[in-house]
Scaffold this active site. Sequence first.
Site, PDB file in Angstrom:
ATOM      1  N   TYR A   1       0.812  -1.216   0.000  1.00 61.00           N
ATOM      2  CA  TYR A   1       0.000   0.000   0.000  1.00 61.00           C
ATOM      3  C   TYR A   1       0.847   1.267   0.000  1.00 61.00           C
ATOM      4  CZ  TYR A   1      -4.584  -2.154   0.757  1.00 61.00           C
ATOM      5  OH  TYR A   1      -5.751  -2.847   0.612  1.00 61.00           O
TER       6      TYR A   1
ATOM      7  N   ASP B   1     -11.932  -9.534   4.238  1.00 61.02           N
ATOM      8  CA  ASP B   1     -13.188  -9.560   3.472  1.00 61.02           C
ATOM      9  C   ASP B   1     -13.733 -10.987   3.416  1.00 61.02           C
ATOM     10  OD1 ASP B   1     -13.089  -6.818   2.875  1.00 61.02           O
ATOM     11  OD2 ASP B   1     -13.816  -7.161   0.828  1.00 61.02           O
TER      12      ASP B   1
ATOM     13  N   ASP C   1      -6.052  -7.290   4.081  1.00 57.60           N
ATOM     14  CA  ASP C   1      -7.199  -6.679   3.397  1.00 57.60           C
ATOM     15  C   ASP C   1      -8.064  -7.766   2.774  1.00 57.60           C
ATOM     16  OD1 ASP C   1      -8.790  -4.625   2.165  1.00 57.60           O
ATOM     17  OD2 ASP C   1      -7.754  -5.069   0.286  1.00 57.60           O
TER      18      ASP C   1
ATOM     19  N   LYS D   1       3.694 -15.378   2.380  1.00 56.55           N
ATOM     20  CA  LYS D   1       3.923 -16.117   1.127  1.00 56.55           C
ATOM     21  C   LYS D   1       5.423 -16.307   1.011  1.00 56.55           C
ATOM     22  CE  LYS D   1       2.521 -17.959  -2.734  1.00 56.55           C
ATOM     23  NZ  LYS D   1       1.730 -19.217  -2.772  1.00 56.55           N
TER      24      LYS D   1
END
Length: 375
Positions: free
Chosen positions: A149, A256, A252, A196
């Site tokens: 971000y 969701d 993020d 990851k």
Amino acid sequence: MNYSIALIPGDGIGPEVTGPAVEILDAAGDKAGHVFHYVELEAGGRAIDSTGVPLPEGVVETAARCDALLLGAVGGPKWEKLPGDLRPERALLGLRKGLGVFANLRPAALLPQLRSACPLKDEVLTAARPGGEPGFDLLIVRELTGGLYFGERGRSADGSSAFDTETYSRMEIERVLRTGYASAAKRRKKLCVVDKSNVLESSRLWREVAEELAKEYPSIETSYMYVDNCAMQLVRGPGQFDVIVTSNLFGDILSDEASVLTGSIGMLPSASLGSAGAAGEKSIMGMYEPVHGSAPDIAGKDIANPLAAILSGAMMLRYSFGLEKEAALIESAVSRVLDSGLRTGDIAGRGNTGETIVGTRAMADAVLKAVEDAP
Ligand code: IPM
Ligand code: MG
């Protein structure tokens, strides 16, 4: 006590949900003689319309002088064509970075009343649950002021390629992990680091730092999971998770996904904390916002679910003001209203009897009354 709260209702359904959140905060505070003073500020699309920029000068500074910030949502189709740094979302990122709230707490639990709004089967919801009761209760701790971000981004001179970069320092990783450990210590004492690291170098640093830090927290069970597997495990057995700590982008996306399991994203509150609060102590500055966006398609129709914003207010009382009793008062009021069968459309179970579908205002009024009537 007196507290000052910066209030940014924002765009879309933002004002419809922060309005009730404020009334309910006031009602809960009133019970114990606490008074909240609100400093209303403009950011996001509304600010673009009135000043030309998403985060006008002075907004971060004014918010920082308050004891906490409550934000509704920003964004909408009207501003979608603007260049990246003039979009409403820039306001969110500027506030998060400017206020230094690097740890974003997103709790997701299945309330028994909302079982029928959860898309998972019983056998999935009982997996890894000691008592065998269907459900889950997890907390995603999302790093909020670093990573993709905020990394360098751009386009090649001829515009034929573009890049964003994921950069994390040891310090950034360590402080958000410590928030995760502080949270896990108060919960079921399990922490899962999601990355990851089979592919990304930044993730390998996450894991390295986590492995070192884990030694300092022997009473917490630390585990590690790749993000793709975590996305799968969330729908295969969400009961296995207690605290998940992860990077900005992964958090993020996973939050969701987790929200849908609770019945609706309209149920998910969040707290974003800076250093004091993030280390598990009373925080000086926190930013509180529902996880849902501005939902422009349903704005102004009195159908948005106000509970995420209301529950964000409860998190503010707990994390920024240390008012645990008043926070619990709001949470139990929400629970009783759900017991009574009231549902906004997003959390109504299909074909369920005993449920009454109501609008934003009626849902908020019911919670308000439940707070006022509480002993
Ligand atoms: C969230 C939102 C924001 C984010 C958007 C609106 C910039 O999706 O808070 O999860 O990506 O952080
Ligand atoms: Mg999001």
